[in-house]
Design an enzyme around this catalytic site. Structure first.
Site, PDB file in Angstrom:
ATOM      1  N   GLY A 178       0.817  -1.217   0.000  1.00 22.25           N
ATOM      2  CA  GLY A 178       0.000   0.000   0.000  1.00 22.25           C
ATOM      3  C   GLY A 178       0.845   1.258   0.000  1.00 22.25           C
ATOM      4  O   GLY A 178       0.548   2.230  -0.697  1.00 22.25           O
ATOM      5  N   CYS A 179       1.917   1.250   0.774  1.00 22.76           N
ATOM      6  CA  CYS A 179       2.784   2.425   0.849  1.00 22.76           C
ATOM      7  C   CYS A 179       3.531   2.644  -0.457  1.00 22.76           C
ATOM      8  O   CYS A 179       3.754   3.789  -0.867  1.00 22.76           O
ATOM      9  CB  CYS A 179       3.744   2.299   2.029  1.00 22.76           C
ATOM     10  SG  CYS A 179       2.860   2.306   3.610  1.00 22.76           S
ATOM     11  N   THR A 180       3.893   1.570  -1.122  1.00 25.26           N
ATOM     12  CA  THR A 180       4.547   1.688  -2.427  1.00 25.26           C
ATOM     13  C   THR A 180       3.564   2.243  -3.455  1.00 25.26           C
ATOM     14  O   THR A 180       3.908   3.146  -4.230  1.00 25.26           O
ATOM     15  CB  THR A 180       5.115   0.330  -2.873  1.00 25.26           C
ATOM     16  OG1 THR A 180       6.069  -0.113  -1.893  1.00 25.26           O
ATOM     17  CG2 THR A 180       5.795   0.426  -4.229  1.00 25.26           C
ATOM     18  N   ALA A 217       3.130   6.022  -2.654  1.00 25.42           N
ATOM     19  CA  ALA A 217       4.334   6.795  -2.965  1.00 25.42           C
ATOM     20  C   ALA A 217       4.513   6.938  -4.476  1.00 25.42           C
ATOM     21  O   ALA A 217       4.822   8.032  -4.973  1.00 25.42           O
ATOM     22  CB  ALA A 217       5.561   6.144  -2.340  1.00 25.42           C
TER      23      ALA A 217
END
Length: 156
Positions: A46-48, A51
């Site tokens: 999710g963070c990738t 970002a």
């Protein structure tokens, strides 16, 4: 759970280390609009996604006058690797102890796989040139968040 910010609040000051180990302060962005987003953990799916979505939309955000800063509790080494692996073109800052996340209300309970955890909440705070919060969104979905944010800011 920490108190969440709302429009009109003064954005809490911070000075954190970036992926190169240099100090970056919110005050460095005074005079321009800035999007500060908090993400739970570098290099997770999710963070990738989030970002890379900010990376891919940075030109349109910058053209509209917005700078972008990503903040996580990850150590400098982890954010440096994350930034390099994904060719991120905006600063990531290390918030050890999550003090900045807590000051911004981006810390609290979340459910992962049916289990409750305490940690960084995926959140976005938009700060105006005078250091005042113009919008704050908490527990956002990584998928489609940047498009929704752009729409709410009137950025085509």
């Amino acid at each position: 759970m920490t108190n969440q910010l709302t429009s009109g609040n003064r954005a809490p000051a911070f000075t954190l280390k970036n992926a190169d180990g240099a100090s970056v302060s919110l005050g460095d962005y005074r005079g321009g609009d800035v999007i500060v987003y908090f993400y739970p953990k570098a290099a997770t799916p999710g963070c990738t996604t989030e970002a890379c979505d900010f990376r891919d939309n940075l030109n349109s955000l910058a053209s509209a006058g917005y700078s972008v800063i990503g903040v996580s509790a990850d150590p400098v080494e982890a954010i440096a690797s994350f930034a390099a692996d994904n060719a991120l073109n905006f600063p990531l800052l290390s918030d050890p102890g999550a003090e900045t996340a807590k000051a911004y209300g981006a810390w609290g309970e979340k459910e992962i796989g049916g289990t409750t955890h305490i940690g960084v909440l995926r959140s976005t705070v938009v700060i105006d040139p005078k250091g005042v919060v113009s919008r704050a969104e908490y527990n956002v979905d990584a998928n489609g968040h940047v498009a929704a944010l752009r729409a709410s800011l009137g950025i085509d």
